[in-house]
Design a protein around this motif. Structure first.
Motif, mmCIF file in Angstrom:
data_model
loop_
_atom_site.group_PDB
_atom_site.id
_atom_site.type_symbol
_atom_site.label_atom_id
_atom_site.label_comp_id
_atom_site.label_asym_id
_atom_site.label_seq_id
_atom_site.Cartn_x
_atom_site.Cartn_y
_atom_site.Cartn_z
ATOM 1 N N LEU A 12 0.894 -1.255 -0.151
ATOM 2 C CA LEU A 12 0.060 0.034 -0.066
ATOM 3 C C LEU A 12 0.895 1.300 -0.018
ATOM 4 O O LEU A 12 0.541 2.209 -0.589
ATOM 5 N N GLN A 13 1.987 1.258 0.717
ATOM 6 C CA GLN A 13 2.957 2.354 0.760
ATOM 7 C C GLN A 13 3.465 2.613 -0.602
ATOM 8 O O GLN A 13 3.626 3.684 -1.062
ATOM 9 N N CYS A 14 3.799 1.524 -1.284
ATOM 10 C CA CYS A 14 4.319 1.593 -2.721
ATOM 11 C C CYS A 14 3.387 2.222 -3.607
ATOM 12 O O CYS A 14 3.869 3.119 -4.514
ATOM 13 N N ILE A 15 2.172 1.502 -3.734
ATOM 14 C CA ILE A 15 1.158 2.125 -4.450
ATOM 15 C C ILE A 15 0.736 3.469 -4.285
ATOM 16 O O ILE A 15 0.687 4.392 -4.966
ATOM 17 N N GLY A 16 0.985 3.927 -2.829
ATOM 18 C CA GLY A 16 0.589 5.378 -2.391
ATOM 19 C C GLY A 16 1.713 6.193 -3.191
ATOM 20 O O GLY A 16 1.224 7.406 -3.399
ATOM 21 N N GLY A 17 2.871 5.898 -2.756
ATOM 22 C CA GLY A 17 3.819 6.640 -3.347
ATOM 23 C C GLY A 17 4.013 6.915 -4.873
ATOM 24 O O GLY A 17 4.142 7.769 -5.289
ATOM 25 N N CYS A 18 3.470 5.612 -5.664
ATOM 26 C CA CYS A 18 3.319 5.927 -7.065
ATOM 27 C C CYS A 18 2.425 6.961 -7.392
ATOM 28 O O CYS A 18 2.443 7.644 -8.358
ATOM 29 N N ILE A 19 1.353 6.756 -6.832
ATOM 30 C CA ILE A 19 -0.039 7.663 -7.243
ATOM 31 C C ILE A 19 0.504 8.981 -6.720
ATOM 32 O O ILE A 19 0.052 9.999 -7.441
ATOM 33 N N ALA A 20 1.213 9.402 -5.755
ATOM 34 C CA ALA A 20 1.660 10.872 -5.299
ATOM 35 C C ALA A 20 2.519 11.472 -6.464
ATOM 36 O O ALA A 20 2.699 12.222 -6.792
ATOM 37 N N PHE A 21 3.486 10.490 -6.763
ATOM 38 C CA PHE A 21 4.613 10.765 -7.771
ATOM 39 C C PHE A 21 3.694 11.036 -9.313
ATOM 40 O O PHE A 21 4.121 12.066 -10.018
ATOM 41 N N VAL A 22 2.906 10.209 -9.695
ATOM 42 C CA VAL A 22 2.038 10.671 -10.722
ATOM 43 C C VAL A 22 1.262 11.752 -10.579
ATOM 44 O O VAL A 22 1.210 12.865 -11.566
ATOM 45 N N GLY A 23 0.613 11.964 -9.480
ATOM 46 C CA GLY A 23 -0.230 13.386 -9.231
ATOM 47 C C GLY A 23 0.954 14.666 -9.395
ATOM 48 O O GLY A 23 0.414 15.647 -9.919
ATOM 49 N N LEU A 24 2.105 14.359 -8.909
ATOM 50 C CA LEU A 24 2.909 15.454 -8.820
ATOM 51 C C LEU A 24 3.510 15.886 -10.435
ATOM 52 O O LEU A 24 3.419 16.982 -10.749
ATOM 53 N N ALA A 25 3.576 14.928 -11.015
ATOM 54 C CA ALA A 25 4.016 14.886 -12.413
ATOM 55 C C ALA A 25 2.971 15.705 -13.254
ATOM 56 O O ALA A 25 3.285 16.598 -13.999
ATOM 57 N N ILE A 26 1.550 15.319 -12.956
ATOM 58 C CA ILE A 26 0.686 15.912 -13.590
ATOM 59 C C ILE A 26 0.442 17.254 -13.261
ATOM 60 O O ILE A 26 0.270 18.331 -14.059
ATOM 61 N N ALA A 27 0.409 17.511 -11.779
ATOM 62 C CA ALA A 27 0.552 18.961 -11.368
ATOM 63 C C ALA A 27 1.456 19.809 -11.869
ATOM 64 O O ALA A 27 1.266 20.934 -12.345
ATOM 65 N N SER A 29 3.052 19.502 -14.949
ATOM 66 C CA SER A 29 2.701 19.592 -16.355
ATOM 67 C C SER A 29 1.714 20.616 -16.689
ATOM 68 O O SER A 29 1.724 21.286 -17.615
ATOM 69 N N PHE A 30 0.866 20.743 -15.682
ATOM 70 C CA PHE A 30 -0.440 21.436 -15.907
ATOM 71 C C PHE A 30 0.020 23.077 -15.536
ATOM 72 O O PHE A 30 -1.002 24.016 -15.119
ATOM 73 N N GLU A 31 1.302 23.117 -14.694
ATOM 74 C CA GLU A 31 1.711 24.347 -13.919
ATOM 75 C C GLU A 31 0.831 24.790 -12.889
ATOM 76 O O GLU A 31 0.621 25.918 -12.550
ATOM 77 N N VAL A 32 0.174 23.812 -12.195
ATOM 78 C CA VAL A 32 -0.307 23.856 -10.867
ATOM 79 C C VAL A 32 0.737 24.302 -9.871
ATOM 80 O O VAL A 32 0.443 25.186 -8.931
ATOM 81 N N ILE A 33 1.872 23.646 -9.977
ATOM 82 C CA ILE A 33 2.867 23.719 -9.103
ATOM 83 C C ILE A 33 3.923 24.733 -9.883
ATOM 84 O O ILE A 33 4.113 24.696 -11.113
ATOM 85 N N PRO A 34 4.232 25.950 -9.201
ATOM 86 C CA PRO A 34 5.303 27.005 -9.997
ATOM 87 C C PRO A 34 6.511 26.348 -10.475
ATOM 88 O O PRO A 34 6.883 25.322 -9.963
ATOM 89 N N ALA A 35 7.026 26.901 -11.475
ATOM 90 C CA ALA A 35 8.184 26.562 -12.059
ATOM 91 C C ALA A 35 9.222 26.584 -11.264
ATOM 92 O O ALA A 35 10.174 25.762 -11.176
ATOM 93 N N VAL A 36 9.241 27.500 -10.296
ATOM 94 C CA VAL A 36 10.273 27.744 -9.418
ATOM 95 C C VAL A 36 10.443 26.222 -8.427
ATOM 96 O O VAL A 36 11.611 25.895 -8.082
ATOM 97 N N VAL A 37 9.260 25.955 -8.036
ATOM 98 C CA VAL A 37 9.270 24.627 -7.212
ATOM 99 C C VAL A 37 9.799 23.383 -8.047
ATOM 100 O O VAL A 37 10.438 22.633 -7.598
#
Length: 129
Positions: A12-27, A29-37
């Protein structure tokens, strides 16, 4: 089976980590997270690359040998970094990111070059008198 070797909580931790990384990558790519970050996170990756490569380079230098290190893995790292360097140089305008990628490429080149520098001499057969 392979999956039985891991506990349910670690899966479950591994799956949760993978989901978090995918979510971060999507965020990112859609510039939800500032370019500086995004740049800062990329910088952390370069620091981790230094932490991974420098001890290996130093150990090889001290031993004057690459030991059990695989030339195939080192070559794959070099070609992957070369591809990243080429594409990033064409597509990324941020000088800091370009320099970090260049640093990672130099680390890969250094590691791969140690195979040529510390190559074992060819064994010669001694003739019986």
């Amino acid at each position: 089976s392979f999956l039985k070797a891991y506990s349910e909580s670690s899966m479950l931790q591994c799956i949760g980590g993978c989901i978090a990384f995918v979510g971060l990558a999507i965020a990112m790519s859609f510039e939800v997270i500032p370019a500086v970050v995004t740049s800062a996170l990329f910088g952390v990756c370069s620091v981790l690359a230094l932490g991974a490569a420098l001890p290996q380079l130093v150990q090889n230098f001290r031993a004057k040998s690459t030991g059990e290190l695989s030339i195939t893995v080192a070559a794959m790292g070099f070609f992957g970094n070369s591809t990243r360097l080429y594409t990033s140089w064409l597509e990324v305008d941020d000088l800091a990111i370009r320099l970090m990628i260049l640093l990672n490429w130099f680390l890969a080149v250094s590691l791969l070059s140690q195979f040529a520098i510390y190559r074992a001499p060819a064994k010669t057969k001694e003739k019986d008198p």
